[in-house]
Scaffold this motif. Sequence first.
Motif, PDB file in Angstrom:
ATOM      1  N   GLU A 125       4.802   0.609   1.202  1.00 46.64           N
ATOM      2  CA  GLU A 125       3.437   1.708   2.001  1.00 46.64           C
ATOM      3  C   GLU A 125       3.469   2.678   0.889  1.00 46.64           C
ATOM      4  O   GLU A 125       5.191   3.622   1.310  1.00 46.64           O
ATOM      5  CB  GLU A 125       3.460   1.730   2.934  1.00 46.64           C
ATOM      6  CG  GLU A 125       3.226   0.223   3.622  1.00 46.64           C
ATOM      7  CD  GLU A 125       3.461   0.463   5.385  1.00 46.64           C
ATOM      8  OE1 GLU A 125       3.059   1.532   6.233  1.00 46.64           O
ATOM      9  OE2 GLU A 125       2.913  -0.384   6.568  1.00 46.64           O
ATOM     10  N   TYR A 161      -6.608   5.075  -1.887  1.00 47.06           N
ATOM     11  CA  TYR A 161      -7.791   4.817  -1.628  1.00 47.06           C
ATOM     12  C   TYR A 161      -9.199   6.288  -1.607  1.00 47.06           C
ATOM     13  O   TYR A 161      -9.828   5.547  -2.013  1.00 47.06           O
ATOM     14  CB  TYR A 161      -7.420   4.665  -0.125  1.00 47.06           C
ATOM     15  CG  TYR A 161      -8.748   4.254   0.905  1.00 47.06           C
ATOM     16  CD1 TYR A 161      -9.385   2.995   0.870  1.00 47.06           C
ATOM     17  CD2 TYR A 161      -9.884   5.549   1.378  1.00 47.06           C
ATOM     18  CE1 TYR A 161     -10.845   3.034   1.589  1.00 47.06           C
ATOM     19  CE2 TYR A 161     -10.619   5.679   1.822  1.00 47.06           C
ATOM     20  CZ  TYR A 161     -11.436   4.143   2.184  1.00 47.06           C
ATOM     21  OH  TYR A 161     -12.324   3.122   2.742  1.00 47.06           O
ATOM     22  N   ALA A 166      -2.485  -4.055  -2.520  1.00 47.63           N
ATOM     23  CA  ALA A 166      -2.675  -3.827  -0.780  1.00 47.63           C
ATOM     24  C   ALA A 166      -1.562  -2.509  -1.260  1.00 47.63           C
ATOM     25  O   ALA A 166      -2.088  -0.996  -0.318  1.00 47.63           O
ATOM     26  CB  ALA A 166      -1.888  -4.163  -0.019  1.00 47.63           C
ATOM     27  N   THR A 167      -0.417  -2.451  -1.860  1.00 42.56           N
ATOM     28  CA  THR A 167       0.109  -1.065  -2.048  1.00 42.56           C
ATOM     29  C   THR A 167      -0.768  -0.399  -2.582  1.00 42.56           C
ATOM     30  O   THR A 167      -0.581   1.498  -2.370  1.00 42.56           O
ATOM     31  CB  THR A 167       1.124  -0.759  -1.985  1.00 42.56           C
ATOM     32  OG1 THR A 167       2.045  -1.893  -1.746  1.00 42.56           O
ATOM     33  CG2 THR A 167       2.049   0.336  -2.979  1.00 42.56           C
ATOM     34  N   PHE A 206      -4.242  -0.129  -3.490  1.00 44.71           N
ATOM     35  CA  PHE A 206      -5.572   0.052  -3.102  1.00 44.71           C
ATOM     36  C   PHE A 206      -5.676   0.940  -1.513  1.00 44.71           C
ATOM     37  O   PHE A 206      -6.366   1.718  -1.251  1.00 44.71           O
ATOM     38  CB  PHE A 206      -6.955  -1.256  -2.392  1.00 44.71           C
ATOM     39  CG  PHE A 206      -7.108  -1.380  -3.999  1.00 44.71           C
ATOM     40  CD1 PHE A 206      -8.591  -1.577  -4.359  1.00 44.71           C
ATOM     41  CD2 PHE A 206      -6.397  -2.005  -4.980  1.00 44.71           C
ATOM     42  CE1 PHE A 206      -9.054  -1.424  -5.470  1.00 44.71           C
ATOM     43  CE2 PHE A 206      -6.885  -2.628  -6.157  1.00 44.71           C
ATOM     44  CZ  PHE A 206      -7.985  -1.875  -6.337  1.00 44.71           C
ATOM     45  N   SER A 207      -4.234   0.588  -0.636  1.00 48.27           N
ATOM     46  CA  SER A 207      -3.764   1.224   0.153  1.00 48.27           C
ATOM     47  C   SER A 207      -3.667   2.681   0.078  1.00 48.27           C
ATOM     48  O   SER A 207      -4.066   4.114   0.468  1.00 48.27           O
ATOM     49  CB  SER A 207      -3.012   1.002   1.399  1.00 48.27           C
ATOM     50  OG  SER A 207      -1.918   0.518   0.814  1.00 48.27           O
ATOM     51  N   GLY A 208      -2.873   2.924  -1.441  1.00 45.68           N
ATOM     52  CA  GLY A 208      -2.182   4.570  -0.848  1.00 45.68           C
ATOM     53  C   GLY A 208      -3.769   5.346  -2.027  1.00 45.68           C
ATOM     54  O   GLY A 208      -3.248   6.560  -2.075  1.00 45.68           O
TER      55      GLY A 208
END
Length: 347
Positions: free
Chosen positions: A148, A83, A76-77, A79-81
Motif C-alpha cells: 500500500e 488517486y 491497485a497500488t 490507482f489508490s496511491g
Amino acid sequence: MELTTVWFALIAILWIGYFALEGFDFGVGMLMPHLAKNEKERRVMYNTVGPVWDGNEVWVLVAGGATFAAFPEWYATLFSGFYLPLLLILVALIVRNLAFEYRGKKDSDSWRKKWDVALVVGSWLPAVLWGVAFANIVAGVPIDADKEFTGNLFTLLNPLGLLGGLVTASLFATHGAIFVALKTDGEIRHRARAMAAKLGLVTAVLAIAFMGWIQVKTGDTASAVAFVAAAAALVGAMAANLRGREGWAFIGTFATIALAVAGLFLALFPDVMPSTTDAAYSLTTTNAAATAYTLKIMTWVAVIFTPIVLMYQAWTYWVFRKRITTDSIPDPVPDDAYAGHPGAEVE
C-alpha cells in the motif's frame, strides 16, 4: 520469455502509443492562444486533431485495462496511491473533450472563448501530471509491506516529479507545434514552425536534466541507450524543422517520445512500482502479476484484436492526411447577427 515480461513490454508499448499520439493533441490545445490569432485559425487548429483525438485516447484506456488484468497488484497500488492526480487528469480530459464536442454548438464568440479556455486548461493539466506520475513510478514511492502507498499528493510533488512534469509538458508542446506545422499552411504553419524551434531548445535542456537524473538514480545500460537515442531524435527533429521538413520533424518528435518512454520502462524493469521504504516491498513483474492462465488468455485476445485496431487507426490518419487552411473555414457568425430573430439566444 515469460508472459509477465511480455505483458510488461506490451503495457510499455501502449503507453508509448498514448504519449506519442495524444501528446500532439495536448500540444495543439496548449498552444491554441499562441498560434491562433483569429477565429478561423482557431478552427483550423481544432480541425487538425478533430478526426483523431478520440482514437488517440483509446490507448490510455487499453493501457489501464491491460494493467488491471495483467498486474492487478500494480493497478491497485497505483490507482489508490495516485488517486488524486489521476482524478485531476480524468476531470481535465473530460473538460477538454467537452470543448471539442460543444464549442460549435452555439454561434457566440463568448461561448467559443469559454470552451477554448477549457481546451487549454484540459490540455496543460494532463501534460504536466502525467510527467509527475511517471517520474515517481520509476524513481519509487513509499510502499509498505502490504503493498500500500503510504505517501500523499505532496510526496509526489518532489523535485524529480516536478521536473518530469515540465519535461512532458514542453515535449508535448513541441510535438504539437510540429504537428500544426505539418497539418496546416499559410501564416499559422510558419508561426508553428517558429514556436517549435523555441520550444525544442527548452525541451532539450529539461529532458537532458531529467533523463540524466533518472539514469543516475535507477537506470542501466539499456535505458541509457534509449535516452541517448531519444536525445538524438530530438536534435534530428529540430534540424528538420529548421529546414521546413515538417514530416521528418514530426517523425523525430514521435521517436523522441517513444524512446524516452521506453527508457523509463527499461529503467523500471523488473519492478513495476519500486518502494523507497524497503526494496523488499517493491512491486515486481512477478509478485504483482495475475495468474498464468489469465495472461495466456489475454495474450490470445491481444494477438487477434491489436492488428485490427492498428489498421483502423492507420486508415483514419490516411483519410485525414491533407493540410488544412483558413480558406476552407467559413466566416464566423457574430453574436449580434441573431439579435431580434425568433429563437435567438440572449446571453
